[in-house]
Structures are given as C-alpha cells and as structure tokens.
Design a protein around this motif. Sequence first.
Motif, PDB file in Angstrom:
ATOM      1  N   PHE A 145       0.810  -1.203   0.000  1.00  0.00           N
ATOM      2  CA  PHE A 145       0.000   0.000   0.000  1.00  0.00           C
ATOM      3  C   PHE A 145       0.850   1.262   0.000  1.00  0.00           C
ATOM      4  O   PHE A 145       0.376   2.332   0.360  1.00  0.00           O
ATOM      5  CB  PHE A 145      -0.936   0.003   1.211  1.00  0.00           C
ATOM      6  CG  PHE A 145      -1.854  -1.177   1.244  1.00  0.00           C
ATOM      7  CD1 PHE A 145      -2.946  -1.224   0.402  1.00  0.00           C
ATOM      8  CD2 PHE A 145      -1.603  -2.252   2.068  1.00  0.00           C
ATOM      9  CE1 PHE A 145      -3.789  -2.321   0.405  1.00  0.00           C
ATOM     10  CE2 PHE A 145      -2.440  -3.346   2.081  1.00  0.00           C
ATOM     11  CZ  PHE A 145      -3.534  -3.383   1.250  1.00  0.00           C
ATOM     12  N   ALA A 146       2.097   1.122  -0.400  1.00  0.00           N
ATOM     13  CA  ALA A 146       3.015   2.247  -0.294  1.00  0.00           C
ATOM     14  C   ALA A 146       3.120   3.067  -1.567  1.00  0.00           C
ATOM     15  O   ALA A 146       3.817   4.058  -1.600  1.00  0.00           O
ATOM     16  CB  ALA A 146       4.407   1.756   0.108  1.00  0.00           C
ATOM     17  N   ALA A 164      -8.640  -1.773  -2.824  1.00  0.00           N
ATOM     18  CA  ALA A 164      -7.613  -2.172  -1.866  1.00  0.00           C
ATOM     19  C   ALA A 164      -6.269  -1.872  -2.494  1.00  0.00           C
ATOM     20  O   ALA A 164      -5.869  -2.539  -3.450  1.00  0.00           O
ATOM     21  CB  ALA A 164      -7.725  -3.654  -1.525  1.00  0.00           C
ATOM     22  N   GLY A 165      -5.590  -0.851  -1.991  1.00  0.00           N
ATOM     23  CA  GLY A 165      -4.318  -0.478  -2.590  1.00  0.00           C
ATOM     24  C   GLY A 165      -4.513  -0.087  -4.046  1.00  0.00           C
ATOM     25  O   GLY A 165      -5.343   0.759  -4.378  1.00  0.00           O
ATOM     26  N   SER A 201      -3.301  -7.461  -3.076  1.00  0.00           N
ATOM     27  CA  SER A 201      -3.697  -6.422  -2.118  1.00  0.00           C
ATOM     28  C   SER A 201      -5.159  -6.601  -1.718  1.00  0.00           C
ATOM     29  O   SER A 201      -5.527  -6.349  -0.575  1.00  0.00           O
ATOM     30  CB  SER A 201      -3.484  -5.024  -2.724  1.00  0.00           C
ATOM     31  OG  SER A 201      -4.153  -4.896  -3.962  1.00  0.00           O
ATOM     32  N   ASP A 202      -6.005  -7.044  -2.656  1.00  0.00           N
ATOM     33  CA  ASP A 202      -7.397  -7.344  -2.319  1.00  0.00           C
ATOM     34  C   ASP A 202      -7.463  -8.429  -1.259  1.00  0.00           C
ATOM     35  O   ASP A 202      -8.220  -8.337  -0.281  1.00  0.00           O
ATOM     36  CB  ASP A 202      -8.151  -7.833  -3.559  1.00  0.00           C
ATOM     37  CG  ASP A 202      -8.547  -6.705  -4.489  1.00  0.00           C
ATOM     38  OD1 ASP A 202      -8.022  -5.596  -4.321  1.00  0.00           O
ATOM     39  OD2 ASP A 202      -9.363  -6.949  -5.391  1.00  0.00           O
ATOM     40  N   VAL A 262      -4.616   6.475  -0.058  1.00  0.00           N
ATOM     41  CA  VAL A 262      -5.882   5.772   0.155  1.00  0.00           C
ATOM     42  C   VAL A 262      -5.611   4.270   0.144  1.00  0.00           C
ATOM     43  O   VAL A 262      -5.305   3.683  -0.890  1.00  0.00           O
ATOM     44  CB  VAL A 262      -6.925   6.138  -0.918  1.00  0.00           C
ATOM     45  CG1 VAL A 262      -8.215   5.354  -0.689  1.00  0.00           C
ATOM     46  CG2 VAL A 262      -7.206   7.634  -0.890  1.00  0.00           C
ATOM     47  N   VAL A 263      -5.707   3.659   1.312  1.00  0.00           N
ATOM     48  CA  VAL A 263      -5.421   2.236   1.457  1.00  0.00           C
ATOM     49  C   VAL A 263      -6.641   1.396   1.123  1.00  0.00           C
ATOM     50  O   VAL A 263      -6.554   0.370   0.457  1.00  0.00           O
ATOM     51  CB  VAL A 263      -4.966   1.934   2.905  1.00  0.00           C
ATOM     52  CG1 VAL A 263      -4.823   0.432   3.136  1.00  0.00           C
ATOM     53  CG2 VAL A 263      -3.653   2.644   3.192  1.00  0.00           C
TER      54      VAL A 263
END
Length: 417
Positions: free
Chosen positions: A140-141, A312-313, A159-160, A291-292
């Motif tokens: 998430f960076a 998500a990410g 990421s999901d 926004v994560v």
Amino acid sequence: MSDAIPVTILSGNLGAGKTTLLNHLLREAGDRDVAVLVNDMGDVNVDADLVADGSELDVDDGVTELSNGCICCELQDDLETAVVRLARDRSFDHLIVESSGISEPAPVARLFTAESRAAALYDVSSLVTVLDTRLFLDAFAGDGTPERRGTDADGRPLSDLLVDQIEVSNVVLLNKADLCSEAELAEAEELVLALRPDAETIRTEFSAVDPATLLDVDRFDPGAVNEMPGWKQALEGDDHGGDGAGAHGDHHHGHRHPDEVYGVTSFTYRRRRPFHPERLAAFLRDLPDGVVRSKGTLWVAGNDHRQVVGQAGPSVRVEAPSPWIASLPEVERDMYRSNRPDLDWHDEHGDRLTEYVVIGTDVDRDAIEAALDDCLVTDAEFEALDDGSFDADGPFPNEPGAEAVIREPTPAPNPGE
C-alpha cells in the motif's frame, strides 16, 4: 458448558509465516491436544510435511492433509468431511485450520457457523491472520512496490486478498517485525486498526507468540457489531442526515476511531446527486497513494444499478449487485418499500444515494471530497438525465451481478528481462 471443539482459522499471504506459526504452536502446545488441517497450493502438500517434521508428529497420526487446492473453494466438501472425521475418530482439545495463502478465511469460518455437520461439532474461537509486515506496508506504499506483489491464482490482486484477510480477523500477527523500523511497525498497526478496529495486533519475529493468546480465547462472535470491518463501522457510525459526509459516531469497547490515530484517517462521503460516469472512472483510476481502502455504494448517472466499489491499494473493482429500487416498475417498487420500512427513501430520488468510505494514511479529506464533488453531474447534465438526452459512457456494469475492473496493479519490471 458446550462440548463443541474450539477452532482457530489461520490465514495469511504466501510466505508470511503461517507454517512457522503452526509448528511453534504445536511445539509449545503443552498439555493441549491439538489437531491440524493444512493445505498448500502446490501439487504436493509441502506444509503438511513441514508441520509434521517440525512437531515430531506423523501425518497419519497428528496432521490430516487435504488434497491439492483451496480449502475454502472447490474443496469445501472435502474440508467438511475431514473435520467431521477428525472429531469422530480422535480426541483432541483444539482444531487449527490453516487455509491456503491464496484463499479467504471467511468461507472457512462459515462452514463452522452455518447449519452443517461441522457446525454441530465445532465452535470458531478466533480468526488469525499472519502478515509479512514489510510486504503489507509495501503493498500500500505506492511507488517502489516490490515484484512480490502480484495476483492470486484467479488473477485478483493480492492487495485485495490481504485486505479481505485482515477485515475478518480477530487477531493479526505483524510477523517479521525485526525487518521493520519502529515507525514502520507503528504505521502497520494503525493501518490494521483502520481496516479492522476491533482486531488485536501482535508483533512477532519468526511467528513466535504465546499459544494461550491464540488458543485459550473466544474472540469470534459473528453476530456482534464489533465483527464489522473498518469501512462498515464508518458507515454504521456516521450520521445519515443531510447530503454531506456525515459525522462520526462513537465506537464501543474502548477502541479508538481511526480518525483519532495519528496519520490514519477515515471518513464517509455521502451525496444524493449522481456521478458523471466518465469523470468518476477517471477519479477512481487516479486515487491518491495514501488511500489504502475504500468501499461503498455509488450512484452513477444513466445507470439503473447500484454500483458497489471495492478498492484495496492499487486495485479498484466495481460490481452491480441489483437495480435501484426506485428504477423498478411501480408495483415492484411499492412491494420492496412495504417490506423494508426502514429504507432510506428520498421523495425525489428514492433509494439512489452514494455512501463511500475512504480509509488512508495522511489523506486530504477536503481535497478528496472536492474532487468527488467535481465528478457529480452538473445542473445541465441533471436536466439532460430528466429529458433523456444525457449521453455519457463509462466502465460501470449495468446488469445484475456484473463486475468491472477499473484499475489493476502495474506489474513490477523483471530485472532479468
């Protein structure tokens, strides 16, 4: 006192340290008799052998191995058969189910909570997710994302899956903590708090944790409010009055609201005016890096279906679960309304409404809300909607159950190419 056998469901991304945790729990089990179900995504179930070797147990004696595949999907029947057979053939105090690193834990939990042979024999005590903390932060960076972030076997961004696993967890282990700085660990804790406000986070190295913390507890309560992920709590806690984003409600159990945590914010954007599909799609494709997680229902102009967005990410996907009730023929509309007396209904727009929760680190709420407002239809476009002359296209689905991918992660370049 119930005779049901407690169950701990263990999940986490590939390589996070689930098998290491499993071996640790078996080695340190003390006088507990623990049974284990493991599976692996390979042709040979490597995890079962590792667990057996690490715990000095024979696979046929102490570890029951499922065949290749995901235990929460195509092997659901196999899993139910296995846990029922275990309970009938062996005497033990606790069952640990380790799901594949590419599967979601929620369907596994439902097996033990829905009406089934397994639910009659077991009680879920907790859902535990093991994170590779460095990978979690990198996922998430934004810039500099490592190659290890990719997609699962079904092509869905990992990421999901990371978010799905966290959002149902009662305990999250921030593993490989020795590879992160204190500031990074604190950031990871705040991100987990925002995604799952009621989960306990534990920092670990080599998955070492007191077995009593995971096995001698009863955290799982599928009917409780505190089983909601962060985005649902944000919606439930908001003031639903007016057209704006709403005020934040209070959380119970002494947990801090994400807005009270330094660096992590959460808010709900709520409007009763539709989005222009093309401008909204452009916004979702270019979400701020901070926004994560964002999720909610969107009202898109020219579309008769509710749009449920999940981000998500770097991944943004939208589905159309059902039409707006206001778009149905009058007889059906009246029937739905009579069966749902608490339905939030507007005299002019019916149930059409946008409720969009945003969770992130150092996000500029005012800027995001202003950008979303710019995506709403103008007065002239609203008039065009009324007279049937509105002409705009977008990627949003317009059939029940249809889905659309708005944004996917960009694969990292392979240094060897």
